[in-house]
Scaffold this motif. Structure first.
Motif, PDB file in Angstrom:
ATOM      1  N   SER A   8       0.815  -1.210   0.000  1.00 37.12           N
ATOM      2  CA  SER A   8       0.000   0.000   0.000  1.00 37.12           C
ATOM      3  C   SER A   8       0.854   1.268   0.000  1.00 37.12           C
ATOM      4  CB  SER A   8      -0.951   0.006   1.206  1.00 37.12           C
ATOM      5  OG  SER A   8      -0.202  -0.090   2.403  1.00 37.12           O
ATOM      6  N   ASN A   9       2.121   1.143   0.386  1.00 39.18           N
ATOM      7  CA  ASN A   9       3.031   2.292   0.440  1.00 39.18           C
ATOM      8  C   ASN A   9       4.125   2.144  -0.621  1.00 39.18           C
ATOM      9  OD1 ASN A   9       4.302   0.109   1.636  1.00 39.18           O
ATOM     10  ND2 ASN A   9       5.298   1.320   3.214  1.00 39.18           N
ATOM     11  N   TYR A  10       3.718   1.927  -1.848  1.00 44.61           N
ATOM     12  CA  TYR A  10       4.651   1.583  -2.928  1.00 44.61           C
ATOM     13  C   TYR A  10       5.841   2.545  -3.023  1.00 44.61           C
ATOM     14  CZ  TYR A  10       6.570   0.769  -7.546  1.00 44.61           C
ATOM     15  OH  TYR A  10       7.446   0.535  -8.582  1.00 44.61           O
ATOM     16  N   ASN A  11       5.588   3.845  -3.130  1.00 42.33           N
ATOM     17  CA  ASN A  11       6.686   4.807  -3.321  1.00 42.33           C
ATOM     18  C   ASN A  11       7.677   4.775  -2.161  1.00 42.33           C
ATOM     19  OD1 ASN A  11       5.712   5.686  -5.820  1.00 42.33           O
ATOM     20  ND2 ASN A  11       4.410   7.224  -4.867  1.00 42.33           N
TER      21      ASN A  11
ATOM     22  N   THR B 262      -1.059   0.612 -12.248  1.00 45.34           N
ATOM     23  CA  THR B 262      -0.357  -0.191 -11.256  1.00 45.34           C
ATOM     24  C   THR B 262       1.145  -0.137 -11.467  1.00 45.34           C
ATOM     25  OG1 THR B 262      -2.267  -1.679 -11.182  1.00 45.34           O
ATOM     26  CG2 THR B 262      -0.224  -2.473 -10.181  1.00 45.34           C
ATOM     27  N   LYS B 263       1.860   0.428 -10.489  1.00 45.74           N
ATOM     28  CA  LYS B 263       3.318   0.485 -10.539  1.00 45.74           C
ATOM     29  C   LYS B 263       3.887  -0.839 -10.052  1.00 45.74           C
ATOM     30  CE  LYS B 263       3.400   5.374  -9.315  1.00 45.74           C
ATOM     31  NZ  LYS B 263       3.917   6.330  -8.301  1.00 45.74           N
TER      32      LYS B 263
ATOM     33  N   SER C 281       1.928  -1.650  -6.565  1.00 45.84           N
ATOM     34  CA  SER C 281       1.084  -0.719  -5.809  1.00 45.84           C
ATOM     35  C   SER C 281      -0.343  -1.256  -5.723  1.00 45.84           C
ATOM     36  CB  SER C 281       1.085   0.654  -6.496  1.00 45.84           C
ATOM     37  OG  SER C 281       0.653   0.551  -7.828  1.00 45.84           O
TER      38      SER C 281
END
Length: 137
Positions: free
Chosen positions: A93-96, A119-120, A136
């Motif tokens: 949920s906290n991809y970056n 979607t990353k 993500s």
């Protein structure tokens, strides 16, 4: 005929360095160490990510006649090739923030966006050269 009630219970990975691989999965992906059976023939570590998924890390058999691929530490791995290779995928949920921490820890990654344009994805390798993906949510 498929069995009824089938679910994925665990994934196992063989390693020559249990401590390093367990630390990687605990520190990088948040796995929690849980109690494992005690075998006399080999060492192992069990890790849990969720109530329904565990990762079993098993000491590599030095007597094995199987041809082993080179470990990630002995060869330059190209994460851009990982999407086509066997890999485990994890939604975050906290991809970056997660990708920034991978980079901060010196983990080489390959980022892309799925065909949906939203979607990353980031591909990378664990210390044994097993492919991993985070995406993500």
């Amino acid at each position: 005929m498929a069995a009824e009630g089938v679910c994925l219970d665990h994934i196992s990975r063989e390693t020559s360095n249990l401590k390093a691989l367990a630390n990687f999965y605990q520190e990088t992906l948040g796995f929690e160490r849980i109690e494992a059976p005690k075998f006399t023939e080999f060492e192992l570590v069990w890790l849990r990510l969720s109530p329904s998924l565990t990762l079993h890390l098993i000491e590599r058999d030095p007597e094995s006649n199987l041809v082993l691929r080179e470990s990630a530490s002995s060869v330059v791995r190209d994460p851009s090739k990982c999407p086509r290779q066997n890999h485990l995928g994890f939604g975050v949920s906290n991809y970056n923030q997660f990708v920034a921490s991978l980079k901060k820890n010196g983990i080489q990654i390959h980022e892309c966006v799925r065909p949906d344009g939203k979607t990353k994805q980031a591909f990378f390798f664990d210390p044994e050269g097993n492919g991993l993906e985070v995406f993500s949510l």
